[in-house]
Design a protein around this motif. Structure first.
Motif, mmCIF file in Angstrom:
data_model
loop_
_atom_site.group_PDB
_atom_site.id
_atom_site.type_symbol
_atom_site.label_atom_id
_atom_site.label_comp_id
_atom_site.label_asym_id
_atom_site.label_seq_id
_atom_site.Cartn_x
_atom_site.Cartn_y
_atom_site.Cartn_z
ATOM 1 N N GLN A 65 7.377 2.217 -7.612
ATOM 2 C CA GLN A 65 6.472 3.327 -7.379
ATOM 3 C C GLN A 65 6.306 3.537 -5.889
ATOM 4 O OE1 GLN A 65 2.465 2.881 -8.881
ATOM 5 N NE2 GLN A 65 2.025 5.072 -8.750
ATOM 6 N N ILE A 66 6.262 4.812 -5.486
ATOM 7 C CA ILE A 66 5.996 5.220 -4.114
ATOM 8 C C ILE A 66 4.668 5.953 -4.100
ATOM 9 C CG2 ILE A 66 6.789 6.678 -2.199
ATOM 10 C CD1 ILE A 66 9.655 6.120 -3.137
ATOM 11 N N ALA A 67 3.871 5.740 -3.058
ATOM 12 C CA ALA A 67 2.529 6.328 -2.975
ATOM 13 C C ALA A 67 2.574 7.834 -3.193
ATOM 14 C CB ALA A 67 1.910 6.004 -1.621
ATOM 15 N N GLY A 68 1.635 8.336 -3.985
ATOM 16 C CA GLY A 68 1.546 9.751 -4.290
ATOM 17 C C GLY A 68 2.377 10.178 -5.470
ATOM 18 N N MET A 69 3.125 9.232 -6.079
ATOM 19 C CA MET A 69 4.002 9.551 -7.199
ATOM 20 C C MET A 69 3.767 8.566 -8.340
ATOM 21 S SD MET A 69 7.490 10.331 -5.069
ATOM 22 C CE MET A 69 7.402 11.341 -3.580
ATOM 23 N N GLU A 70 4.317 8.906 -9.497
ATOM 24 C CA GLU A 70 4.193 8.071 -10.681
ATOM 25 C C GLU A 70 5.166 6.877 -10.601
ATOM 26 O OE1 GLU A 70 2.191 8.542 -13.683
ATOM 27 O OE2 GLU A 70 1.131 9.657 -12.129
ATOM 28 N N PRO A 71 4.863 5.770 -11.300
ATOM 29 C CA PRO A 71 5.874 4.718 -11.466
ATOM 30 C C PRO A 71 7.090 5.294 -12.183
ATOM 31 C CG PRO A 71 3.707 3.953 -12.182
ATOM 32 C CD PRO A 71 3.596 5.427 -11.967
ATOM 33 N N ARG A 72 8.285 4.845 -11.790
ATOM 34 C CA ARG A 72 9.498 5.391 -12.401
ATOM 35 C C ARG A 72 10.480 4.265 -12.675
ATOM 36 N NH1 ARG A 72 10.935 10.926 -9.168
ATOM 37 N NH2 ARG A 72 12.129 11.370 -11.063
ATOM 38 N N LEU A 73 11.345 4.528 -13.655
ATOM 39 C CA LEU A 73 12.295 3.527 -14.122
ATOM 40 C C LEU A 73 13.637 4.198 -14.368
ATOM 41 C CD1 LEU A 73 12.572 0.521 -15.208
ATOM 42 C CD2 LEU A 73 12.020 1.467 -17.456
ATOM 43 N N PHE A 74 14.712 3.620 -13.803
ATOM 44 C CA PHE A 74 16.046 4.203 -13.914
ATOM 45 C C PHE A 74 17.045 3.125 -14.351
ATOM 46 C CE2 PHE A 74 13.760 6.529 -10.665
ATOM 47 C CZ PHE A 74 14.053 7.860 -10.923
ATOM 48 N N MET A 75 18.103 3.561 -15.019
ATOM 49 C CA MET A 75 19.243 2.697 -15.295
ATOM 50 C C MET A 75 20.476 3.328 -14.668
ATOM 51 S SD MET A 75 20.688 0.970 -18.802
ATOM 52 C CE MET A 75 21.071 2.491 -19.672
ATOM 53 N N ILE A 76 21.153 2.544 -13.804
ATOM 54 C CA ILE A 76 22.306 3.031 -13.057
ATOM 55 C C ILE A 76 23.570 2.409 -13.627
ATOM 56 C CG2 ILE A 76 23.379 3.219 -10.787
ATOM 57 C CD1 ILE A 76 20.631 2.948 -9.545
ATOM 58 N N ASP A 135 -0.224 2.118 -9.307
ATOM 59 C CA ASP A 135 -0.944 2.367 -8.056
ATOM 60 C C ASP A 135 -1.320 1.098 -7.295
ATOM 61 O OD1 ASP A 135 -0.803 5.107 -8.561
ATOM 62 O OD2 ASP A 135 -2.731 5.133 -9.607
ATOM 63 N N ALA A 136 -0.737 -0.024 -7.639
ATOM 64 C CA ALA A 136 -0.962 -1.244 -6.858
ATOM 65 C C ALA A 136 -0.010 -1.316 -5.670
ATOM 66 C CB ALA A 136 -0.793 -2.485 -7.733
ATOM 67 N N GLY A 196 0.778 -1.222 0.000
ATOM 68 C CA GLY A 196 0.000 0.000 0.000
ATOM 69 C C GLY A 196 0.815 1.281 0.000
ATOM 70 N N GLU A 197 2.170 1.154 0.088
ATOM 71 C CA GLU A 197 2.985 2.365 0.194
ATOM 72 C C GLU A 197 4.089 2.438 -0.853
ATOM 73 O OE1 GLU A 197 5.893 5.209 1.200
ATOM 74 O OE2 GLU A 197 6.325 3.077 1.492
ATOM 75 N N ARG A 198 4.760 1.333 -1.133
ATOM 76 C CA ARG A 198 5.807 1.354 -2.143
ATOM 77 C C ARG A 198 6.184 -0.047 -2.576
ATOM 78 N NH1 ARG A 198 10.791 4.406 -0.013
ATOM 79 N NH2 ARG A 198 9.129 5.684 0.872
ATOM 80 N N VAL A 199 6.705 -0.130 -3.784
ATOM 81 C CA VAL A 199 7.283 -1.357 -4.312
ATOM 82 C C VAL A 199 8.498 -0.971 -5.139
ATOM 83 C CG1 VAL A 199 5.746 -1.362 -6.336
ATOM 84 C CG2 VAL A 199 6.866 -3.487 -5.613
ATOM 85 N N LEU A 200 9.560 -1.748 -5.021
ATOM 86 C CA LEU A 200 10.813 -1.448 -5.708
ATOM 87 C C LEU A 200 11.452 -2.743 -6.173
ATOM 88 C CD1 LEU A 200 13.254 0.457 -6.383
ATOM 89 C CD2 LEU A 200 14.097 -0.067 -4.091
ATOM 90 N N THR A 201 11.876 -2.782 -7.433
ATOM 91 C CA THR A 201 12.556 -3.957 -7.982
ATOM 92 C C THR A 201 13.869 -3.543 -8.622
ATOM 93 O OG1 THR A 201 10.539 -5.233 -8.345
ATOM 94 C CG2 THR A 201 12.425 -5.801 -9.707
ATOM 95 N N ASN A 249 17.313 3.767 5.867
ATOM 96 C CA ASN A 249 17.050 2.648 4.972
ATOM 97 C C ASN A 249 16.613 3.217 3.631
ATOM 98 O OD1 ASN A 249 15.695 0.531 3.538
ATOM 99 N ND2 ASN A 249 15.734 -0.639 5.422
ATOM 100 N N ILE A 250 17.507 3.152 2.652
ATOM 101 C CA ILE A 250 17.229 3.804 1.374
ATOM 102 C C ILE A 250 16.101 3.138 0.606
ATOM 103 C CG2 ILE A 250 19.576 4.684 1.166
ATOM 104 C CD1 ILE A 250 20.142 2.457 -0.802
ATOM 105 N N ILE A 251 15.815 1.881 0.906
ATOM 106 C CA ILE A 251 14.739 1.191 0.212
ATOM 107 C C ILE A 251 13.387 1.579 0.783
ATOM 108 C CG2 ILE A 251 13.739 -1.070 -0.309
ATOM 109 C CD1 ILE A 251 16.246 -0.438 -1.868
ATOM 110 N N LEU A 252 13.282 1.606 2.092
ATOM 111 C CA LEU A 252 11.987 1.780 2.734
ATOM 112 C C LEU A 252 11.671 3.201 3.166
ATOM 113 C CD1 LEU A 252 11.921 -1.435 4.973
ATOM 114 C CD2 LEU A 252 11.069 -1.129 2.649
ATOM 115 N N LYS A 253 12.694 4.075 3.246
ATOM 116 C CA LYS A 253 12.468 5.403 3.812
ATOM 117 C C LYS A 253 12.681 6.561 2.846
ATOM 118 C CE LYS A 253 13.538 4.039 8.572
ATOM 119 N NZ LYS A 253 14.397 4.294 9.760
ATOM 120 N N SER A 254 13.335 6.342 1.729
ATOM 121 C CA SER A 254 13.561 7.463 0.805
ATOM 122 C C SER A 254 12.229 8.011 0.313
ATOM 123 C CB SER A 254 14.410 7.009 -0.386
ATOM 124 O OG SER A 254 15.732 6.747 0.022
ATOM 125 N N PRO A 255 12.074 9.332 0.262
ATOM 126 C CA PRO A 255 10.772 9.919 -0.086
ATOM 127 C C PRO A 255 10.418 9.856 -1.564
ATOM 128 C CG PRO A 255 12.382 11.648 0.316
ATOM 129 C CD PRO A 255 13.052 10.357 0.670
#
Length: 248
Positions: free
Chosen positions: A122-133, A204-205, A41-46, A75-81
């Motif tokens: 995606q993080i709640a309140g924001m769009e899905p995003r995709l990056f290449m590092i 938004d899932a 309900g708040e964020r998902v990151l892969t 915690n950069i995975i769970l706490k970054s805004p």
């Protein structure tokens, strides 16, 4: 070598990776290259990883350790805004790992410790995003002009995606497209191998809405592979014939 793809669509994100690692033709192993963290309900990151296995495993291990660390540690995975800040911190961590491994081996230049990462989520309140590092820690973000990223052995599967990609396509059609792209890569390069990991993150899932491990005997993958080969042969034979000029 490896092959990973992250694709941004109107409906969300579709991701796929192979699992082959090799150090020569007589030392081939299977390692997962897709890693997910989720706060329902708040964020998902892969993360999708390519490059030196020691570097990418060190990155994932350190991210996992930070999740187990005391509350006072960031915690950069769970706490970054934002996803942008997630990508920034993962880039810094990757750069540090690569540099330390190179220094430990007395190699200050670009070396076998290079690694690349795709970050999707995606993080709640924001769009899905995709990056290449990149291994240097810098990164780029997907946009309308660059709506998908590939890392690893990219050249064989890229033309297929370029010809058929449509941001409005359904997740099912995106999966079909990636299956064809991976089938073409598998046939052309032995350093990319089965099984394949597939994941869908719907807008938004804030969770992985579909995931599947595609094995060599997967009925759908086999049907795609066979049908694509037949379609290519049919298209080739339907092309106009070439004629040599008449003598004299």
């Amino acid at each position: 070598m490896t092959y990973c793809v992250g694709m941004m669509l109107d409906m969300g994100l579709v991701l796929m990776s192979d699992t082959r690692t090799n150090s020569g033709v007589d030392n081939i192993s299977v390692f997962r290259k897709m890693f997910t963290w989720n706060v329902p309900g708040e964020r998902v990151l892969t993360l999708l990883t390519a490059g030196n296995l020691a570097s990418t495993q060190a990155l994932v291990s350190q991210l996992e350790e930070r999740m187990k660390a005391p509350d006072e540690r960031d915690n950069i995975i769970l706490k970054s805004p934002s996803m942008f800040q997630v990508a920034t911190e993962i880039g810094r961590l990757l750069r540090t790992i690569v540099r330390e491994q190179q220094d430990a081996n007395g190699d200050k230049q670009r070396s076998r410790f290079s690694a690349s990462i795709i970050v999707a989520g995606q993080i709640a309140g924001m769009e899905p995003r995709l990056f290449m590092i990149y291994p240097e820690g810098n990164f780029i973000e997907a946009s309308g002009d660059t709506p998908f990223f590939q890392i690893g052995e990219t050249k064989y599967g890229r033309p297929i995606i370029l010809r058929a990609y449509d941001p409005a396509m359904r997740a099912e059609d995106a999966i079909k497209l990636l299956m064809v792209s991976f089938d073409s890569t598998l046939r052309a390069n032995l350093s990319v191998g089965m099984p394949l990991d597939l994941q869908v993150i719907e807008r938004d899932a804030f969770a992985v809405t579909h995931e599947h491990r595609v094995t060599f005997d997967d009925p759908y993958f086999q049907a795609i592979s066979t049908s694509w080969s037949d379609a290519l042969r049919s298209a080739f034979h339907s092309l106009p014939d070439y004629h040599f000029p008449e003598a004299g």
